[in-house]
Design an enzyme around this catalytic site. Sequence first.
Site, PDB file in Angstrom:
ATOM      1  N   ARG A  11      58.189  40.620  31.722  1.00 12.65           N
ATOM      2  CA  ARG A  11      56.719  40.670  31.883  1.00 12.65           C
ATOM      3  C   ARG A  11      56.042  40.664  30.517  1.00 12.65           C
ATOM      4  O   ARG A  11      54.986  40.074  30.327  1.00 12.65           O
ATOM      5  CB  ARG A  11      56.294  41.876  32.721  1.00 12.65           C
ATOM      6  CG  ARG A  11      56.679  43.219  32.150  1.00 12.65           C
ATOM      7  CD  ARG A  11      56.228  44.372  33.056  1.00 12.65           C
ATOM      8  NE  ARG A  11      56.786  45.637  32.615  1.00 12.65           N
ATOM      9  CZ  ARG A  11      56.109  46.772  32.494  1.00 12.65           C
ATOM     10  NH1 ARG A  11      54.819  46.822  32.791  1.00 12.65           N
ATOM     11  NH2 ARG A  11      56.696  47.872  32.103  1.00 12.65           N
ATOM     12  N   SER A  41      40.927  27.824  57.171  1.00 13.17           N
ATOM     13  CA  SER A  41      41.242  29.237  57.339  1.00 13.17           C
ATOM     14  C   SER A  41      39.988  29.950  56.867  1.00 13.17           C
ATOM     15  O   SER A  41      39.634  29.887  55.674  1.00 13.17           O
ATOM     16  CB  SER A  41      42.453  29.630  56.501  1.00 13.17           C
ATOM     17  OG  SER A  41      42.699  31.011  56.633  1.00 13.17           O
ATOM     18  N   LEU A  42      39.301  30.617  57.770  1.00 10.22           N
ATOM     19  CA  LEU A  42      37.972  31.136  57.450  1.00 10.22           C
ATOM     20  C   LEU A  42      38.006  32.181  56.339  1.00 10.22           C
ATOM     21  O   LEU A  42      39.003  32.855  56.126  1.00 10.22           O
ATOM     22  CB  LEU A  42      37.322  31.695  58.710  1.00 10.22           C
ATOM     23  CG  LEU A  42      36.919  30.612  59.723  1.00 10.22           C
ATOM     24  CD1 LEU A  42      36.506  31.229  61.056  1.00 10.22           C
ATOM     25  CD2 LEU A  42      35.790  29.746  59.174  1.00 10.22           C
ATOM     26  N   GLU A  88      43.013  40.733  45.341  1.00 15.42           N
ATOM     27  CA  GLU A  88      43.987  39.674  45.109  1.00 15.42           C
ATOM     28  C   GLU A  88      43.590  38.357  45.769  1.00 15.42           C
ATOM     29  O   GLU A  88      43.979  37.280  45.296  1.00 15.42           O
ATOM     30  CB  GLU A  88      45.371  40.117  45.587  1.00 15.42           C
ATOM     31  CG  GLU A  88      45.979  41.263  44.788  1.00 15.42           C
ATOM     32  CD  GLU A  88      45.440  42.637  45.163  1.00 15.42           C
ATOM     33  OE1 GLU A  88      44.700  42.751  46.163  1.00 15.42           O
ATOM     34  OE2 GLU A  88      45.757  43.615  44.454  1.00 15.42           O
ATOM     35  N   GLN A 113      55.404  49.374  45.817  1.00 16.24           N
ATOM     36  CA  GLN A 113      55.166  48.587  44.606  1.00 16.24           C
ATOM     37  C   GLN A 113      56.269  47.560  44.333  1.00 16.24           C
ATOM     38  O   GLN A 113      56.199  46.835  43.345  1.00 16.24           O
ATOM     39  CB  GLN A 113      55.067  49.507  43.365  1.00 16.24           C
ATOM     40  CG  GLN A 113      54.311  50.795  43.582  1.00 16.24           C
ATOM     41  CD  GLN A 113      52.840  50.596  43.840  1.00 16.24           C
ATOM     42  OE1 GLN A 113      52.146  49.993  43.037  1.00 16.24           O
ATOM     43  NE2 GLN A 113      52.342  51.071  44.970  1.00 16.24           N
ATOM     44  N   LEU A 173      27.162  32.917  67.716  1.00 16.27           N
ATOM     45  CA  LEU A 173      28.295  32.861  68.642  1.00 16.27           C
ATOM     46  C   LEU A 173      29.591  32.520  67.923  1.00 16.27           C
ATOM     47  O   LEU A 173      29.678  31.511  67.220  1.00 16.27           O
ATOM     48  CB  LEU A 173      28.026  31.824  69.732  1.00 16.27           C
ATOM     49  CG  LEU A 173      26.885  32.176  70.682  1.00 16.27           C
ATOM     50  CD1 LEU A 173      26.569  30.992  71.588  1.00 16.27           C
ATOM     51  CD2 LEU A 173      27.236  33.407  71.514  1.00 16.27           C
ATOM     52  N   ASP A 219      58.401  54.243  41.348  1.00 16.06           N
ATOM     53  CA  ASP A 219      57.146  54.042  42.084  1.00 16.06           C
ATOM     54  C   ASP A 219      57.356  53.887  43.587  1.00 16.06           C
ATOM     55  O   ASP A 219      56.431  54.114  44.371  1.00 16.06           O
ATOM     56  CB  ASP A 219      56.386  52.834  41.530  1.00 16.06           C
ATOM     57  CG  ASP A 219      55.362  53.243  40.472  1.00 16.06           C
ATOM     58  OD1 ASP A 219      54.991  54.434  40.424  1.00 16.06           O
ATOM     59  OD2 ASP A 219      54.936  52.365  39.706  1.00 16.06           O
TER      60      ASP A 219
END
Lengths: 602, 602
Positions: free
Chosen positions: B299, B108-109, B347, B408, B171, B404
């Site tokens: 969290r 995956s480039l 990210e 979010q 190319l 928010d």
Amino acid sequence: MGERTEFRRDLGQQLRVDSVRASAAANSGHPTSSMSAADLIAVLIDGHLREDDHLIFSKGHASPLYYAMLKATGRIDDEELLTFRKLGSRLEGHPTPRIPPTDVATGSLGQGLPIAAGVALAGARLDRLPYRTWCLCGDSEMAEGSMWESIQHAGWEGLDNLVAIIDVNRLGQTRETMLGWDTDGYVDRLTAFGWHAIAIDGHDVDAVEAAYAEAERTEGRPTAIVARTKKGKGVKAVEDLPDKHGKPLDEPEAAIEELGGERDLHVELAAAAGGTPHAFPTTETALPTWDLGEEVATRKAYGEALTALGSSRGDVVALDGEVSNSTHSEDFRKAHEDRYFEMFIAEQQLVAAAVGFQVRGWVPFASTFSAFFSRAYDFIRMAAISRADIRLSGSHAGVSIGEDGPSQMALEDLAAFRAIHGSTVLHPSDANQTAALVAAMADTKGISFLRTLRGKTPVRTPADEEVRIGGSRIAHEGDDVAIVACGITVDEAVRAADALADEGVGARVLDCYSVKPIDVEAVRAAAHECGGVITVEDHWPEGGLGDAVLEALAEAEDRPRVTKLAVREMPVSGTPEELLHEAGIDAEAIAAAARALSPLRR
Amino acid sequence: MGERTEFRRDLGQQLRVDSVRASAAANSGHPTSSMSAADLIAVLIDGHLREDDHLIFSKGHASPLYYAMLKATGRIDDEELLTFRKLGSRLEGHPTPRIPPTDVATGSLGQGLPIAAGVALAGARLDRLPYRTWCLCGDSEMAEGSMWESIQHAGWEGLDNLVAIIDVNRLGQTRETMLGWDTDGYVDRLTAFGWHAIAIDGHDVDAVEAAYAEAERTEGRPTAIVARTKKGKGVKAVEDLPDKHGKPLDEPEAAIEELGGERDLHVELAAAAGGTPHAFPTTETALPTWDLGEEVATRKAYGEALTALGSSRGDVVALDGEVSNSTHSEDFRKAHEDRYFEMFIAEQQLVAAAVGFQVRGWVPFASTFSAFFSRAYDFIRMAAISRADIRLSGSHAGVSIGEDGPSQMALEDLAAFRAIHGSTVLHPSDANQTAALVAAMADTKGISFLRTLRGKTPVRTPADEEVRIGGSRIAHEGDDVAIVACGITVDEAVRAADALADEGVGARVLDCYSVKPIDVEAVRAAAHECGGVITVEDHWPEGGLGDAVLEALAEAEDRPRVTKLAVREMPVSGTPEELLHEAGIDAEAIAAAARALSPLRR
């Protein structure tokens, strides 16, 4: 000081005051990120932004400023301003199209500019109208690669109808940005990408005026205004201080006083640039059809159907991530070159451009390998919040692609797209289904996704049979066991059903080409009439066809045992046939599962 | 011409010949994309690449060249080379770690360079060793924003142990790239991002030699070698021609002859730079615990637990996407500053750096808002193919974040992460669960994901109770109806169960803090003993907890009716309580669902 300068300074202060007031009323929000950009917006709306220009707040967290601007331009009243972030208010925490004239939802950073580039591209090459697209960007979001995808693309396209206003307030959420106040650093980067870039003091309204005028004069290149500003500008308790991100001011009343108190200035936007959108000529063209038994790849059917649709409908446009000879959007490119957009290998910009096009009423179909839409998943998620109508076609589904290996195999796409709000997820098994679904997608609201196959499959669906979103078809009759399949596994399931028929077991193969919405009635009927159910998909076990079937049966009267066949080990390279076999989703595995289920099923 | 020059030219030709041969044997692959970079790799392995350097092929489709290089350096023999892309071969269509010494899967480039930047960052700041990281990039992938995230970050970090080799063969798959052969254009861009950039003729082995030597001498900045090359170099039938991408040569024998025939040159890599990786000092530190009934956000528990873990284990490192005061990784940053990495709002680079760190044996925990991991979904998908062991912590789950708004709110994250191969998906409801799971993640293979809450929840799990991956706990006893919940909905479910108890209905609340693997035994026992099942999650209906429960019951003996409560309409802003209510996932909705289910359930 000229009168206009003074007015604009006052207007900037009003935008600050209203940002502080709205955030105080909500007891949350981002007033300091609004205050840095207030002067930039004051000058913009006083003489530059025209009625038919587009303005996107890429830094969506500056929503207090955005709503303060809507008040200053008469879009909302002060009462509504103070409903910010409250249940039922159109003024959400971050802007959404629920409050006109907002084009798209922002709040996931780094998305506004790519979408703005899409709108500008539509202006230049589809609408062919003089409206301009302005985009207010934060400096923190310049770390997002998606910003550079759009800077690169807009530079390459020479979009002089696009102006990015970068609010360089230096401070991110927790610390200084990588570049801080190095506005020259931004200018160097933007210039290297083919932009005209101007560094200014973003609180000097005359400098802002001059920069906008320069942007309006600039031809052949997009312009970026790199504005050095102070976060929380105008209120000593927060100005240019850390730890003041994303919270209301502690003493809003004092801040409002420091800012010169409440004002009620009003501005009229400049007159519309006007004009009528270009319309592409059309010729009534039938969708292609194929004869039963023909071997055609559904990706090829996609390309041919889209090309025909593009002939009949001038609003249909195609975009691709530089794999158009794989997805077969190249057919459209060759037939309708002026409605084809090469987005190169930049899937975020690919999806963002589609979102930008539909802002202007175009009907975009964007294609790449299905695996690579995972690159744009946040953009697709946000497109749903934007209530955008976009159509995505992902080719090269599953292990059936063969030798290229797992990096190119979409095995999580059904799960990812099913979990997009309001999405439509389609995975046809043959060419006639594909053509009918492509036509249906053009009139489908929200995010619709078509998954196509690399290899050829035989046409089983008669050209005149109804194929519809939410539909399914019985590919093999039977009522001893139900096999629910889609895409490549329909073929395998039919082969398994043929083998089972020889053993006296009647297997019903249900081709659920519409994975979301799934044909609940047909699935429940299959469960009721056949007893045991097998689902088989070229996808991981989680979130795909099997889960859609289980969901359809969760509250049904009949809830038979369901055996889910899916890809459970990391695939490798091999031929399609070898890999379907290794994954346990070929005819042999399906028949074996049916035999195992049969004695237990009732 | 010097002997070494001649040898390297011959070696380059050998790499071309072997690329052609491998692709011919496979009847697929990308020989022309390999041939453009053959001279660059020949010079690299003859004197520059050291035994302990890392080399990542960001342009993974040049796998024929990669395998030809492995043959030239004695890692594989000619027989294995010709197994390319065949079932069972270690030489997959795009490189994976199945063939040593490959660090990560590419294909995956745009992912190789961000991961290489992670490896280089580990070298500079964790291992503190002189090994160098080289990365072969394609020019087409320079359109990917992720490339610019890493160019930006590596420039900011001044990673002089990183060298990007950009194979500018002009190319792409279907057409010329945006910049074509404008190597100065690349140089300008890279220089503006703080890199040392050198434009060369990529087929002049002496120029390549000089550039590598210059890169090795360069201090304080990463170096990019921008090499003008020809796709298909050396074979007239394909050299610099369009439509020659991704397919074997039509006449391989003639091509091999044109390239000077087969050779069997062999090179030894340069001696290792050596050294012993730095080890951070540790002090045995207990995980934090909380008393029953304490109100703590999970969290916050994440931050505290990770900090304690970091004290006990010197191999634990933390990364964040510039929201460390929201995810609470800031606790770790303050305690272990030299093992904390600020990745800013990027990210893709955040996840890629974590992948790079684990290449070097570190135990990375990367955090951001869970919604924003969707930005890196392709990187997470590829990390699974890389067999990477990374830990991701996503905060701000679901509508329970409140004001928010939807941009979010993570509402698709459970679905997305469940569909990652071999993943572990955890969503604790309280602080003690969180701490135990953070510790467990450190020893978990593959992609593990922890979903945390913004708001506080009461501690219900005794600190000494076992909490394990694959486990669950009964938060309320009962056997009239089962309510399966996780995260914020556990609280709501317990409240509903209390209300139902008053009505004489015994509801069992099963807290499935481990969503994948789910505790199948406990779910089946609940179904068996309680009859009807309700699932409730702060997530879209697709692919999350409800689907995990349905999957656990699909083949069970008891398959009761399952009512799935989830978020079904696009949320807006409001208080957490209001939004849980609006979504129909609060205690009131759960109790109502239980009442509706009760009479039907057996």
